[in-house]
Design an enzyme around this catalytic site. Structure first.
Site, mmCIF file in Angstrom:
data_model
loop_
_atom_site.group_PDB
_atom_site.id
_atom_site.type_symbol
_atom_site.label_atom_id
_atom_site.label_comp_id
_atom_site.label_asym_id
_atom_site.label_seq_id
_atom_site.Cartn_x
_atom_site.Cartn_y
_atom_site.Cartn_z
ATOM 1 N N LYS A 81 0.858 -1.178 0.000
ATOM 2 C CA LYS A 81 0.000 0.000 0.000
ATOM 3 C C LYS A 81 0.894 1.228 0.000
ATOM 4 O O LYS A 81 2.070 1.164 0.416
ATOM 5 C CB LYS A 81 -0.900 0.024 1.236
ATOM 6 N N GLY A 181 -21.011 6.194 3.465
ATOM 7 C CA GLY A 181 -19.999 6.468 2.458
ATOM 8 C C GLY A 181 -20.510 6.177 1.069
ATOM 9 O O GLY A 181 -20.855 5.035 0.759
ATOM 10 N N GLY A 183 -18.959 7.002 -1.998
ATOM 11 C CA GLY A 183 -17.945 7.175 -3.037
ATOM 12 C C GLY A 183 -18.125 6.128 -4.120
ATOM 13 O O GLY A 183 -19.236 5.645 -4.356
ATOM 14 N N VAL A 185 -17.300 2.899 -4.354
ATOM 15 C CA VAL A 185 -17.830 1.610 -3.901
ATOM 16 C C VAL A 185 -19.254 1.764 -3.368
ATOM 17 O O VAL A 185 -20.162 1.011 -3.737
ATOM 18 C CB VAL A 185 -16.922 0.983 -2.831
#
Length: 352
Positions: A81, A181, A183, A185
Site C-alpha cells: 500500500k 460512504g 464514493g 464503492v
C-alpha cells in the site's frame, strides 16, 4: 524525524520506504507487507494526515490487510500500500504524481500501485508516465479503469451470504440497511441494492454527493453522521474510512450484521470479539471487499476473462461461509478466524 525512526523499527513488513521530493512537495510512504505469494499490489491513498505517525500507521495496516485479502482470494499476489500526505483537493499536481511514479519504478515491480481514496484513474496515468508498475489507468488510455464496481459487487454478494447465514433469509426484501460512504464503492453498492426491496439509509459527509444520490435514488433516507450508530438496522455497511467500529461506536450500534467495503473497519482486532459478544456478525473487510483486487489482478499477465472475474467474485461468498462456519465451530470471532486462515496460507508459502 520521528517518522523515519518509526519506519525503521517496523518488523512486520518486508520493506517500508519514505518518499519525498522538495520541488514537487511529495511526501509519502510505500509499505510492502509480504511478497510470499507474489508481487505486492495495493492502492495509493492521498490524504492530509494530521501527523506522520498517523500516515505510517495507516499504510502499515492497509498493506497488511492487502496481503490477507490476496491470500484468501486465492491470488498470486502479496500485500502493499502507499500513501501520499497531501490534500487531493488542493495539493495534487502532475509533477507531484510524476515524482511519486519515480519511487514506484525504483522498486522494480516489488510493489504495483492502483487507486485508493483521493486518487482517480487519471492520476494513475501520471504515475504511469514514470513507472510501468501501475494498474487501473483510464480505459481510454488502454487501462482497466475504476475497479469500484467489482468491489461493490463482492460486497453485494457478501451481504447476501451474511443475511442467509445470520438471518436465515434468501432475500433482502424488507431488511433495513445503513450505507455509510457514497464514493465509488458505496454508490455502486447502492445501485446493486436498490432493486432488492430494502429500506436503505445513507450518509456521506459531502452534501453534493447526497444531493446526487437523492436525485438518482429518491426512495433512500438520508441520515446524519450522528445517527449512523443510533439508527436501528439489520445491516450496517461501512464504505468510507477505517476504524469506524470502535469502543465508542460499539456502545450504540444496533444491527445484526456488519458487511461493507471500507478497509480496516475495526479500530483494533479485539473489537471482533466484542461484536461477537453482542451477537453481531462481522464479515471481515479484507474478504468482502476483495472484488476490486480480483478485477485488477485479472489484467496482469496472463490476462483473465470476464467469466474468470465473475466466478472469483462470486467465490467471495464461499470464503465468507467457510470463515463463519469455522468461527462457530472454534468459538472464535470472524475477524480472528479470517486472520488465522490468511496468515497460515502466507506462512506455508514462505516455508515452501
Amino acid at each position: 524525524m520521528v517518522f523515519e525512526m518509526l519506519a525503521k523499527r517496523d518488523k512486520s513488513h518486508e520493506q517500508v520506504i519514505f518518499c519525498s521530493n522538495s520541488e514537487t512537495g511529495l511526501k509519502g510512504i510505500i509499505a510492502i507487507h509480504s511478497t510470499a505469494l507474489g508481487p505486492s499490489l495495493g492502492g495509493c491513498r492521498m490524504y492530509p494526515y494530521s501527523t506522520e505517525k498517523h500516515a505510517l500507521d495507516d499504510v502499515l495496516r492497509l498493506s497488511e490487510a492487502m496481503s490477507y485479502k490476496a491470500a484468501l482470494a486465492g491470488l498470486p499476489l502479496g500485500g502493499g500500500k502507499s500513501v501520499i500526505i497531501a490534500d487531493p483537493e488542493k495539493d495534487k499536481t502532475p509533477e507531484l504524481l510524476w515524482s511519486f511514479g519515480v519511487h514506484i519504478e525504483s522498486l522494480k515491480g516489488r510493489y504495483i500501485v492502483a487507486k485508493d481514496m483521493g486518487i482517480v484513474t487519471e492520476d494513475l496515468q501520471y504515475i504511469g508516465d514514470q513507472s510501468s508498475y501501475v494498474v487501473g489507468r483510464p480505459v481510454q488510455r488502454g487501462g482497466l479503469g475504476d475497479p469500484s464496481r467489482s468491489t461493490a459487487k463482492g460486497v453485494y454478494y457478501g451481504i447476501k451470504s451474511a443475511v442467509k447465514w445470520k438471518l436465515k433469509k434468501d432475500s433482502l426484501k424488507g431488511l433495513r440497511l445503513i450505507l455509510q460512504g457514497l464514493g465509488g464503492v458505496g454508490s455502486n453498492l447502492l445501485e446493486l441494492l436498490s432493486n432488492e426491496g430494502m429500506e436503505i439509509f445513507v450518509q456521506d459527509i459531502k452534501t453534493s454527493v447526497i444531493d446526487e444520490i437523492k436525485s438518482r435514488f429518491p426512495k433512500v433516507k438520508v441520515i446524519s453522521e450522528d445517527e449512523v450508530f443510533t439508527t436501528e438496522c439489520d445491516i450496517f455497511s461501512p464504505c468510507s474510512v477505517g476504524a469506524i467500529i470502535n469502543e465508542t461506536s460499539l456502545k450504540t450500534m444496533s444491527c445484526s450484521i456488519v458487511a461493507g467495503g471500507a478497509n480496516n473497519q475495526l479500530s483494533h482486532t479485539s473489537i471482533g470479539k466484542k461484536l461477537l459478544d453482542k451477537h453481531i456478525l462481522y464479515i471481515p473487510d479484507f474478504i468482502i471487499n476483495s472484488g476490486g483486487l480480483i478485477y485488477v489482478s485479472s489484467y496482469m499477465s496472463p490476462k483473465k476473462s470476464n467469466e474468470w472475474i465473475e466466478n472469483k467474485i462470486q467465490g467471495i461468498s464461499q470464503t465468507i461461509n467457510k470463515v463463519c462456519e469455522l468461527s462457530q465451530v472454534e468459538n472464535v470471532d470472524t475477524a480472528q478466524m479470517a486472520l488465522i486462515l490468511a496468515r497460515e496460507k502466507i506462512k506455508r508459502s514462505y516455508l515452501s
